[in-house]
Design an enzyme around this catalytic site. Sequence first.
Site, mmCIF file in Angstrom:
data_model
loop_
_atom_site.group_PDB
_atom_site.id
_atom_site.type_symbol
_atom_site.label_atom_id
_atom_site.label_comp_id
_atom_site.label_asym_id
_atom_site.label_seq_id
_atom_site.Cartn_x
_atom_site.Cartn_y
_atom_site.Cartn_z
ATOM 1 N N ARG A 140 0.847 -1.193 0.000
ATOM 2 C CA ARG A 140 0.000 0.000 0.000
ATOM 3 C C ARG A 140 0.878 1.237 0.000
ATOM 4 N NH1 ARG A 140 -3.064 -3.669 3.217
ATOM 5 N NH2 ARG A 140 -5.180 -3.940 2.366
ATOM 6 N N LYS A 181 -2.827 -0.867 7.161
ATOM 7 C CA LYS A 181 -4.188 -0.362 7.041
ATOM 8 C C LYS A 181 -5.094 -1.184 7.955
ATOM 9 C CE LYS A 181 -7.838 0.672 3.708
ATOM 10 N NZ LYS A 181 -8.318 0.492 2.326
ATOM 11 N N HIS A 214 -2.705 2.628 -6.127
ATOM 12 C CA HIS A 214 -3.295 1.482 -5.436
ATOM 13 C C HIS A 214 -3.642 0.373 -6.422
ATOM 14 C CE1 HIS A 214 -5.196 -0.280 -1.857
ATOM 15 N NE2 HIS A 214 -6.099 -0.763 -2.688
ATOM 16 N N ARG A 240 -1.681 -3.055 -7.036
ATOM 17 C CA ARG A 240 -2.001 -4.274 -6.298
ATOM 18 C C ARG A 240 -2.965 -5.155 -7.094
ATOM 19 N NH1 ARG A 240 -1.371 -4.268 -0.920
ATOM 20 N NH2 ARG A 240 -3.507 -4.858 -0.382
ATOM 21 N N HIS A 267 -4.241 -8.913 2.834
ATOM 22 C CA HIS A 267 -5.678 -8.901 3.084
ATOM 23 C C HIS A 267 -5.938 -9.654 4.374
ATOM 24 C CE1 HIS A 267 -6.755 -8.130 -1.413
ATOM 25 N NE2 HIS A 267 -6.385 -7.039 -0.766
ATOM 26 N N TYR A 294 -2.099 -20.199 9.824
ATOM 27 C CA TYR A 294 -1.569 -21.108 8.809
ATOM 28 C C TYR A 294 -0.946 -20.325 7.660
ATOM 29 C CZ TYR A 294 -1.456 -24.663 5.138
ATOM 30 O OH TYR A 294 -1.052 -25.500 4.137
#
Length: 410
Positions: free
Chosen positions: A241, A268, A337, A340, A363, A373
Amino acid sequence: MALTDISIRQAKPQEKTYHLPDGSSLFLEVTPSGGKLWRYRFRFNGKAAVLALGKYPDVGLAEARNKAGEARKQLSEGINPAAQRKSDKLAAKLSAANTFRAIAEEWHAKERHEWSEQHAERVMTSLELHIFPFIGSSPIKDIKPLELLEVLRRVEKAGNLDTCKRLRQRCSSIFRLAILTGRCDSDPAAPLVDALKTPQVEHRKALNRDELPEFLHALKEMDSNRQTKLMMELMLHTFTRVGEMSMARWEEIDFGSKLWTIPPEHRKLTEISKKSAAPHLVPLSDHALAILRELQAISGGREHIFPNRNSPNRPMSPETLRRALHRMGFKGKADVHGFRSTASTILNEEGFNPDAIERQLAHVERNRVRAAYNRAEYMEERRRMMQWWSSYIAQQQGGNVEPANFQRAG
């Protein structure tokens, strides 16, 4: 004998307080100092009591009789008029204290610990500009949907649809707090969803495969300082970001481990989440490391990798890259942005593990077991993926590097 205005005006003070009856338990009390006070005598549950109805001439004869009539009606309904008077005064006092603005400020104080200081300031400013001047002083329980709609329509008519949408949501949160604390019964903002225009969702402009060579050529030819170009390149190679990139510090870079550790406070996340969140780890490709080594010659002695040119102790503004895109001729065609999205699309098309891609994009995984995991299992896979991605970018620049076929090489 019933009183008249003439007899009231002619009543003179005496050495002691005396009463002038009007009939039906209403009388005028005349004090030694000359005061003339309306009183209503009644009995409730067998106990005698007197109700004050105001001072003459502020309350005239006709009004005093009306007030006495209201008290008699309350008594006939089993209501103590004196107790009702106290209850009404308390309700009026609470209404004055429970204005929309008072509850809004309480809501803001309750929620702000989850926001950044800048966001908290923006939220309050939006209410002060668009809401408080119109309904801020109104008791929150008295505000109706139509009244709130008229306030929001002012913002809508000005063309600020996104602001209007956020204001309705914030007002709804404020009303819900008032409902939960017993200060109003309904949320007049809730039914306004369908009454207001829906803002058109504009997705971040992202480059597609065919546009990458043109973009990279424009970046190479852009008339800008070297630091800005390198920042743009590093954004492409890491697809982090822009806020994380602008705030990056040299202490976060481990050249030996080929790793960039982004601390939670730069991610973020909500303010409360930052306190417990893990740092985001970004594997650095050989190309990304080469960019960072070149940057060391420019800002290696500074705290930030991208220091502000005018205030070197502060980081570069994220707006720098957006302005650079405009100079490159990509205004409206690409967004920082959007890098991404470009990387995610191409990597998914190339057959990389979607979970590894999502983890690289940072995310948030809501399932805690799955999140643990992801952190534990995907690092080596992400290292190979980031190296492939950088090689792919180099190929689009016209380099001699051929990215490995991940599906065959995996």
